[in-house]
Design an enzyme around this catalytic site. Structure first.
Site, short mmCIF file in Angstrom:
data_model
loop_
_atom_site.label_atom_id
_atom_site.label_comp_id
_atom_site.label_asym_id
_atom_site.label_seq_id
_atom_site.Cartn_x
_atom_site.Cartn_y
_atom_site.Cartn_z
N MET A 144 80.30 23.76 6.65
CA MET A 144 80.74 24.92 6.77
C MET A 144 81.06 25.85 5.50
O MET A 144 81.16 25.10 4.42
CB MET A 144 82.24 25.02 7.48
CG MET A 144 83.39 24.22 6.95
SD MET A 144 84.76 23.98 7.99
CE MET A 144 85.39 26.02 7.88
N SER B 73 79.18 19.07 3.05
CA SER B 73 80.55 19.13 3.39
C SER B 73 80.67 18.44 4.83
O SER B 73 80.46 16.98 4.84
CB SER B 73 80.98 20.47 3.39
OG SER B 73 82.33 20.54 3.54
#
Length: 351
Positions: free
Chosen positions: A288, A168
């Site tokens: 995250m 991500s």
């Protein structure tokens, strides 16, 4: 705890107001200034010393990419979050910005009917990303470190037949580093979930394809999972593997969000565990949240193997930190070592 200092850069008065209003409403944020173009932004960065800059793409005098380049050169300690549109042009430039050093991006509220609606959409994206990027730790335990040494799989381990990767925030550059280390004759397929919206993954696949020896493609429903090919999950679609009478094929769907994500690494990892059993090697990179955690549990339970990126080389040590903290990672490695480790493990397992 000191407030996170933020400079808002956008040529549109309404956009500067929306973003500033979002940020000043948070107790741990301080908007130290705004700027309508890149030239003024650079002047204010030097004077105001922000921790984070939110940066529009289309601006007069210095556009977003030119400003990002100057920030990375002159103020490398300042993190940049790009503010993008959902258009193909906006997607292409945002992906370029991520490769050029932007920490992350947010997208403007497409089709928002009211000021409050636009504000809500941006706030839900922006505030968590700022906190994660500045802390760089996500919510994972601080006790797990890169001191974990890589070790060889058991001699009776099944040959690795597929590599699955989840990433991500900070993922595009991490993926580039890893894929560059994998040779053109790599004997298994690589399936990747990178959290990006629709359109964005098309440009990600093109950039990665140009940077590495393996062919990189955006995944399509029904495609055969072939050795030596990298498949990127399409934005806004989950990616799965399915066993068919014609072999293992790719499947995509627009099912519910998982971990607030679509595509989600958990969906891919769980499907790979079902199709390949103990022959899966999973890699969880910077990002995250905790996407990939449940998928790694499934892979570990099936007898597969798990590698995660270490804290120091991660932009945000959320996803990999959660997996490491749960005791599921065989190795916790710097991103510069992961590509070679993938190659070694696949080769050793298939002797």
């Amino acid at each position: 705890m000191n407030a996170i200092r933020i400079l808002v850069v956008d040529d549109a008065v309404v956009a500067r107001r929306i973003i500033s209003d979002i940020l000043v409403a948070e107790d741990d944020f301080e908007v130290v200034g705004t700027a309508p173009n890149g030239r003024l932004a650079l002047e204010k960065i030097a004077r105001l010393k922000p921790d984070i800059v939110t940066l529009d793409i289309d601006m007069p005098e210095l556009d977003g990419m030119e400003t990002l380049s100057a920030i990375r050169s002159d103020h490398p300690e300042v993190r940049v979050i790009m503010v993008s549109s959902h258009t193909r042009r906006g997607a292409a430039i945002t992906v370029d910005a991520l490769f050029a050093g932007a920490a992350d991006y947010v997208t403007k509220a497409q089709g928002a009917n009211t000021y409050e609606e636009a504000r809500t959409v941006l706030r839900e994206q922006l505030a968590p990303k700022i906190r994660a990027i500045v802390s760089r730790t996500g919510s994972a335990s601080r006790k797990v470190s890169a001191a974990h040494a890589s070790f060889a799989p058991p001699t009776d381990a099944e040959p690795i037949e597929v590599v699955v990767i989840g990433s991500s925030t900070g993922g595009p550059n991490a993926l580039t580093t890893i894929l560059k280390a994998i040779p053109a004759d790599f004997p298994v397929p690589v399936l990747i979930v990178q959290h990006l919206p629709e359109n964005f993954t098309t440009f990600l696949a093109k950039r990665l394809d140009a940077a590495c020896a393996l062919p990189v493609r955006e995944a399509s429903k029904g495609a055969s999972v072939e050795a030596g090919t990298v498949w990127i999950a399409p934005g806004n679609l989950h990616l799965e593997t399915q066993s068919t009478d014609r072999g293992i094929r790719l499947s995509t769907n627009d099912g519910p969000l998982v971990n607030s994500c679509r595509p989600a690494a958990d969906i891919l990892f769980q499907a790979a565990a079902e199709c390949y059993g103990p022959s899966v090697l999973a890699v969880v990179l910077t990002g995250m949240g905790q996407d990939g955690l449940d998928g790694c549990r499934a892979i570990s339970a099936a007898g597969g193997r798990v590698i995660v990126q270490d804290r120091d080389s991660s932009v945000v040590w959320g996803m990999p930190g959660q997996v490491a903290g749960a005791g599921l990672a065989e190795s916790v490695l710097p991103v510069t070592d992961i590509g070679a480790e993938i190659v070694r493990r696949v080769k050793d397992s298939r002797r």
